[in-house]
Write a protein that holds these residues in place. Structure first.
Motif, mmCIF file in Angstrom:
data_model
loop_
_atom_site.group_PDB
_atom_site.id
_atom_site.type_symbol
_atom_site.label_atom_id
_atom_site.label_comp_id
_atom_site.label_asym_id
_atom_site.label_seq_id
_atom_site.Cartn_x
_atom_site.Cartn_y
_atom_site.Cartn_z
ATOM 1 N N THR A 1 0.840 -1.172 0.000
ATOM 2 C CA THR A 1 0.000 0.000 0.000
ATOM 3 C C THR A 1 0.888 1.238 0.000
ATOM 4 O O THR A 1 1.847 1.299 0.756
ATOM 5 N N LEU A 2 0.549 2.200 -0.849
ATOM 6 C CA LEU A 2 1.256 3.474 -0.884
ATOM 7 C C LEU A 2 0.312 4.556 -0.371
ATOM 8 O O LEU A 2 -0.783 4.740 -0.902
ATOM 9 N N GLU A 3 0.744 5.260 0.662
ATOM 10 C CA GLU A 3 -0.013 6.378 1.194
ATOM 11 C C GLU A 3 0.765 7.653 0.885
ATOM 12 O O GLU A 3 1.975 7.708 1.088
ATOM 13 N N VAL A 4 0.076 8.658 0.377
ATOM 14 C CA VAL A 4 0.711 9.929 0.040
ATOM 15 C C VAL A 4 0.056 11.020 0.883
ATOM 16 O O VAL A 4 -1.167 11.152 0.896
ATOM 17 N N ALA A 5 0.907 11.767 1.592
ATOM 18 C CA ALA A 5 0.415 12.862 2.437
ATOM 19 C C ALA A 5 1.237 14.109 2.135
ATOM 20 O O ALA A 5 2.319 14.307 2.677
ATOM 21 N N PRO A 36 7.563 -6.085 2.189
ATOM 22 C CA PRO A 36 6.779 -7.241 1.754
ATOM 23 C C PRO A 36 5.479 -6.816 1.068
ATOM 24 O O PRO A 36 5.015 -5.687 1.223
ATOM 25 N N ASP A 37 4.883 -7.740 0.333
ATOM 26 C CA ASP A 37 3.673 -7.443 -0.438
ATOM 27 C C ASP A 37 2.555 -6.832 0.403
ATOM 28 O O ASP A 37 1.817 -5.991 -0.078
ATOM 29 N N ALA A 38 2.425 -7.232 1.645
ATOM 30 C CA ALA A 38 1.370 -6.691 2.503
ATOM 31 C C ALA A 38 1.842 -5.451 3.266
ATOM 32 O O ALA A 38 1.136 -4.964 4.137
ATOM 33 N N GLY A 39 3.014 -4.940 2.916
ATOM 34 C CA GLY A 39 3.591 -3.814 3.642
ATOM 35 C C GLY A 39 3.016 -2.472 3.243
ATOM 36 O O GLY A 39 2.167 -2.367 2.353
ATOM 37 N N GLU A 40 3.512 -1.445 3.925
ATOM 38 C CA GLU A 40 3.045 -0.089 3.679
ATOM 39 C C GLU A 40 4.218 0.839 3.407
ATOM 40 O O GLU A 40 5.264 0.730 4.048
ATOM 41 N N ILE A 41 4.018 1.753 2.466
ATOM 42 C CA ILE A 41 4.996 2.787 2.133
ATOM 43 C C ILE A 41 4.265 4.118 2.230
ATOM 44 O O ILE A 41 3.109 4.240 1.794
#
Length: 129
Positions: A1-5, A36-41
């Motif tokens: 998951t990519l979160e942009v703030a 990992p695939d279930a990780g967060e960026i």
């Protein structure tokens, strides 16, 4: 998951947009490789009176403390990282060079098994009077 703030009113920096884009893309690419695939960026940014900063944070494997001082050396790869991602070991040294050419700083904070955050700080654009 990519979160942009990113704040809507993020100020301008003086510099080469293509080169700064290269830094952002390299840091995001590294985060993706080592998370990992279930990780967060998370890509975030902010500013103060003199500086604009952005950071790329992940919750991936992290970097062992003994390798932190060498991260920005040309051709350095954290031992064992070859299994999870390919690369030449040049990306972070190029990022550091670009950032320093823009009179900025790049820093890293990492905890093994908890993730890594790279933060780039650059001077705000100020028109000459």
């Amino acid at each position: 998951t990519l979160e942009v703030a990113l704040p809507e009113d993020l100020p301008t920096i003086a510099g080469d947009g293509d080169k700064i884009r290269q830094v952002v893309l390299n840091l995001l690419s590294n985060a993706q490789k080592y998370t990992p695939d279930a990780g967060e960026i998370r890509l975030s940014a902010g500013y103060d009176q003199d500086t604009v900063w952005f950071s790329v944070a992940d919750n991936g494997a992290g970097i062992p403390e003994q390798y932190m001082p060498r991260l920005f050396e040309k051709f350095f790869r954290v031992p064992g990282s070859e299994r999870s991602a390919q690369g030449t070991g040049l990306g972070l040294s190029i990022c550091k060079r670009i950032v320093e050419t823009h009179r900025g700083r790049i820093a890293v904070d990492s905890r093994e098994n908890a993730g890594t955050t790279f933060t780039v700080s650059l001077p705000r654009f100020s028109p000459r009077h």
